[in-house]
Motif scaffolding. Structure first.
Motif, PDB file in Angstrom:
ATOM      1  N   PHE A  95      26.266 -27.689  14.469  1.00 56.96           N
ATOM      2  CA  PHE A  95      26.399 -27.990  13.483  1.00 56.96           C
ATOM      3  C   PHE A  95      25.216 -27.349  13.319  1.00 56.96           C
ATOM      4  N   GLU A  96      23.958 -27.145  13.577  1.00 54.95           N
ATOM      5  CA  GLU A  96      22.798 -26.558  13.658  1.00 54.95           C
ATOM      6  C   GLU A  96      22.522 -24.945  13.311  1.00 54.95           C
ATOM      7  N   LEU A  97      23.691 -24.649  14.465  1.00 56.74           N
ATOM      8  CA  LEU A  97      23.875 -22.777  14.198  1.00 56.74           C
ATOM      9  C   LEU A  97      24.652 -22.672  12.485  1.00 56.74           C
ATOM     10  N   LEU A  98      25.970 -23.302  12.032  1.00 53.82           N
ATOM     11  CA  LEU A  98      26.224 -23.157  11.056  1.00 53.82           C
ATOM     12  C   LEU A  98      24.811 -23.349   9.918  1.00 53.82           C
ATOM     13  N   ARG A  99      24.602 -24.794  10.180  1.00 50.39           N
ATOM     14  CA  ARG A  99      23.532 -24.949   8.837  1.00 50.39           C
ATOM     15  C   ARG A  99      22.695 -23.711   8.715  1.00 50.39           C
ATOM     16  N   VAL A 100      22.492 -23.003   9.894  1.00 51.55           N
ATOM     17  CA  VAL A 100      20.919 -22.269   9.420  1.00 51.55           C
ATOM     18  C   VAL A 100      22.025 -20.646   9.201  1.00 51.55           C
ATOM     19  N   LEU A 101      23.319 -20.392   9.742  1.00 49.64           N
ATOM     20  CA  LEU A 101      24.579 -19.409   9.157  1.00 49.64           C
ATOM     21  C   LEU A 101      24.186 -19.845   7.256  1.00 49.64           C
ATOM     22  N   MET A 102      24.706 -21.133   6.955  1.00 51.56           N
ATOM     23  CA  MET A 102      24.688 -21.927   5.848  1.00 51.56           C
ATOM     24  C   MET A 102      23.845 -21.148   4.438  1.00 51.56           C
ATOM     25  N   GLU A 103      22.619 -21.706   5.218  1.00 46.96           N
ATOM     26  CA  GLU A 103      21.431 -21.789   4.085  1.00 46.96           C
ATOM     27  C   GLU A 103      21.017 -20.279   4.007  1.00 46.96           C
ATOM     28  N   GLY A 104      21.216 -19.132   4.787  1.00 50.55           N
ATOM     29  CA  GLY A 104      21.144 -17.908   4.328  1.00 50.55           C
ATOM     30  C   GLY A 104      22.513 -17.014   4.275  1.00 50.55           C
ATOM     31  N   ALA A 105      23.812 -17.656   4.341  1.00 51.45           N
ATOM     32  CA  ALA A 105      24.635 -17.606   3.972  1.00 51.45           C
ATOM     33  C   ALA A 105      24.705 -15.703   3.229  1.00 51.45           C
ATOM     34  N   GLY A 106      25.213 -15.042   3.790  1.00 55.92           N
ATOM     35  CA  GLY A 106      24.952 -13.348   2.900  1.00 55.92           C
ATOM     36  C   GLY A 106      23.856 -12.347   3.586  1.00 55.92           C
ATOM     37  N   GLN A 107      23.217 -12.854   4.127  1.00 61.21           N
ATOM     38  CA  GLN A 107      22.068 -11.759   5.159  1.00 61.21           C
ATOM     39  C   GLN A 107      23.090 -12.392   6.382  1.00 61.21           C
ATOM     40  N   VAL A 108      21.955 -11.049   7.059  1.00 62.33           N
ATOM     41  CA  VAL A 108      21.688 -10.922   8.845  1.00 62.33           C
ATOM     42  C   VAL A 108      20.705 -11.715   9.415  1.00 62.33           C
ATOM     43  N   ILE A 109      20.911 -13.013   9.612  1.00 62.28           N
ATOM     44  CA  ILE A 109      20.133 -14.126  10.593  1.00 62.28           C
ATOM     45  C   ILE A 109      20.064 -13.239  12.239  1.00 62.28           C
ATOM     46  N   SER A 110      18.347 -13.420  12.595  1.00 59.35           N
ATOM     47  CA  SER A 110      18.803 -12.710  13.735  1.00 59.35           C
ATOM     48  C   SER A 110      18.419 -13.545  14.595  1.00 59.35           C
ATOM     49  N   ARG A 111      19.447 -12.566  15.805  1.00 58.90           N
ATOM     50  CA  ARG A 111      19.320 -13.358  16.797  1.00 58.90           C
ATOM     51  C   ARG A 111      18.208 -14.756  17.499  1.00 58.90           C
ATOM     52  N   SER A 112      17.183 -14.334  17.244  1.00 60.03           N
ATOM     53  CA  SER A 112      15.974 -15.030  17.885  1.00 60.03           C
ATOM     54  C   SER A 112      15.519 -16.161  16.506  1.00 60.03           C
ATOM     55  N   ARG A 113      15.663 -15.476  15.465  1.00 59.57           N
ATOM     56  CA  ARG A 113      16.467 -17.070  14.617  1.00 59.57           C
ATOM     57  C   ARG A 113      17.166 -18.155  14.907  1.00 59.57           C
ATOM     58  N   LEU A 114      17.832 -17.256  14.632  1.00 64.53           N
ATOM     59  CA  LEU A 114      19.621 -18.584  15.667  1.00 64.53           C
ATOM     60  C   LEU A 114      18.768 -19.537  16.641  1.00 64.53           C
ATOM     61  N   GLU A 115      18.341 -18.444  18.088  1.00 63.57           N
ATOM     62  CA  GLU A 115      18.172 -19.571  19.004  1.00 63.57           C
ATOM     63  C   GLU A 115      16.776 -20.186  18.758  1.00 63.57           C
ATOM     64  N   GLU A 116      15.541 -20.225  17.846  1.00 63.38           N
ATOM     65  CA  GLU A 116      14.731 -21.195  18.421  1.00 63.38           C
ATOM     66  C   GLU A 116      15.066 -21.801  17.526  1.00 63.38           C
ATOM     67  N   SER A 117      15.837 -21.552  16.114  1.00 63.09           N
ATOM     68  CA  SER A 117      17.076 -23.587  15.214  1.00 63.09           C
ATOM     69  C   SER A 117      17.517 -23.994  16.208  1.00 63.09           C
ATOM     70  N   VAL A 118      18.197 -23.552  16.820  1.00 64.31           N
ATOM     71  CA  VAL A 118      19.095 -24.272  17.833  1.00 64.31           C
ATOM     72  C   VAL A 118      18.608 -24.987  19.279  1.00 64.31           C
ATOM     73  N   PHE A 119      18.140 -23.930  19.235  1.00 62.14           N
ATOM     74  CA  PHE A 119      17.224 -24.191  21.052  1.00 62.14           C
ATOM     75  C   PHE A 119      16.256 -24.666  21.067  1.00 62.14           C
ATOM     76  N   GLY A 120      15.272 -24.580  20.303  1.00 60.48           N
ATOM     77  CA  GLY A 120      13.472 -24.322  20.139  1.00 60.48           C
ATOM     78  C   GLY A 120      12.835 -22.893  20.472  1.00 60.48           C
ATOM     79  N   ALA A 121      11.888 -23.367  20.219  1.00 59.41           N
ATOM     80  CA  ALA A 121      10.834 -22.030  20.444  1.00 59.41           C
ATOM     81  C   ALA A 121      10.719 -21.610  21.877  1.00 59.41           C
ATOM     82  N   ASN A 122      10.880 -22.361  22.571  1.00 59.87           N
ATOM     83  CA  ASN A 122      10.234 -22.211  24.304  1.00 59.87           C
ATOM     84  C   ASN A 122      11.878 -21.342  25.002  1.00 59.87           C
ATOM     85  N   ARG A 123      12.985 -21.317  23.843  1.00 55.01           N
ATOM     86  CA  ARG A 123      14.164 -20.678  24.810  1.00 55.01           C
ATOM     87  C   ARG A 123      13.966 -19.150  25.035  1.00 55.01           C
TER      88      ARG A 123
END
Length: 159
Positions: A95-123
């Protein structure tokens, strides 16, 4: 609270902040606003007023409770995702991954941004956990709408 607020603003964060404090002088209020507070309430306050002020802060910050991209609809308030009106069963991380992707639809979302959003900054990014969630998400939303940009990240295509 003031020290935390100053650190938050110094780091560049624009997160809405409502200061709730026992300090009630005009000078205290001015200091909070100068430190970066968006709103200020003195304890004890009416719960109805607190809720109304929080809603106003969220509204001004541009929070969108419902996202629609193509045939997908995501409702952040109810945690429901539908595709063509049919309910999709997603894990919390999907759900969180899809939310981030939908917020940036049409743009490339970096792997690091997705990981931080979904797993937290310390991942750490030395595992394929993100790819597993992307794979599962693709099966649920349709493979053609979620593209991999090799070496960069992922993009949810706008129709």
């Amino acid at each position: 609270g003031m020290a935390l607020l100053k650190k938050l603003r110094a780091s560049g964060s624009s997160m809405p902040v409502l200061m709730l404090t026992a300090r009630d002088t005009t000078r205290d209020k001015v200091m909070c606003f100068e430190a970066g507070a968006d709103d200020f309430l003195v304890k004890t306050t009416d719960m109805e007023e607190l809720i109304a002020r929080l809603r106003a802060l969220v509204r001004r910050a541009g929070y969108v409770g419902r996202l629609c991209v193509g045939k997908l609809t995501l409702d952040s308030d109810t945690l429901v995702v539908t595709k063509e009106g049919k309910l999709l069963s997603l894990s919390n991380r999907e759900f969180e991954l899809l939310r981030v992707l939908m917020e940036g639809a049409g743009q490339v979302i970096s792997r690091s941004r997705l990981e931080e959003s979904v797993f937290g900054a310390n991942r750490t990014s030395d595992s394929n956990v993100l790819e597993v969630h992307i794979h599962n998400l693709r099966q649920k939303i349709g493979d053609s709408s979620l593209k991999t940009v090799r070496g960069v990240g992922y993009s949810l295509l706008k129709p």
